[in-house]
Design an enzyme around this catalytic site. Structure first.
Site: not given
Length: 134
Positions: A51-53, A98, A123
């Site tokens: 749940g981030h980049a 992802r 992020i």
């Protein structure tokens, strides 16, 4: 910045032996020098990870045991991968959102990261991620 088209499945070299196989990851195997290794385990099957980049960090995800699904998103396109072989790694370049889910019982996700942990490299809000892609 990466796109879903730049994501690669990497075949990890294996030495096969009747006594058991040996997977090998050396510095020349990856397109980056990894500075951090971590792993996820005992993840409940209904749990959601990721749940981030990343802004600057690249990663390779490997299902050492069991299986899990990885959904990647470049802000325009999405793609889903099932990781279930310890000799295959998913190379995720910078700028890719992802999400990991559907972990099987006993699944272990090994992550090779191109940098040390830096919170400012993450992020974590999808709307912010979409804005950063413009």
């Amino acid at each position: 910045m990466g796109t879903v088209n730049t994501i690669q499945l990497l075949k990890i070299p294996v030495v096969e032996d009747v006594r058991g196989n040996l997977g090998i990851i050396q510095s020349d195997f990856l397109p980056f020098e990894f500075k951090r290794v971590y792993y996820l385990f005992d993840v409940p099957s209904n749990a959601f990870r990721g749940g981030h980049a990343h802004i600057k960090q690249q990663e390779v995800l490997i299902a050492l045991s069991g299986s899990f699904e990885v959904t990647v998103n470049d802000g325009t396109k999405k793609k889903r991968y099932l990781l279930n072989k310890p000799n295959v790694g998913l190379l995720i370049p910078i700028g890719i959102w992802r999400e990991l889910e559907n972990f099987s019982s006993g699944a272990v996700c090994l992550v090779l990261a191109s940098d040390d942990f830096l919170e400012e490299d993450y992020i974590r809000d999808f709307d912010e991620f979409l804005i950063s892609k413009k």
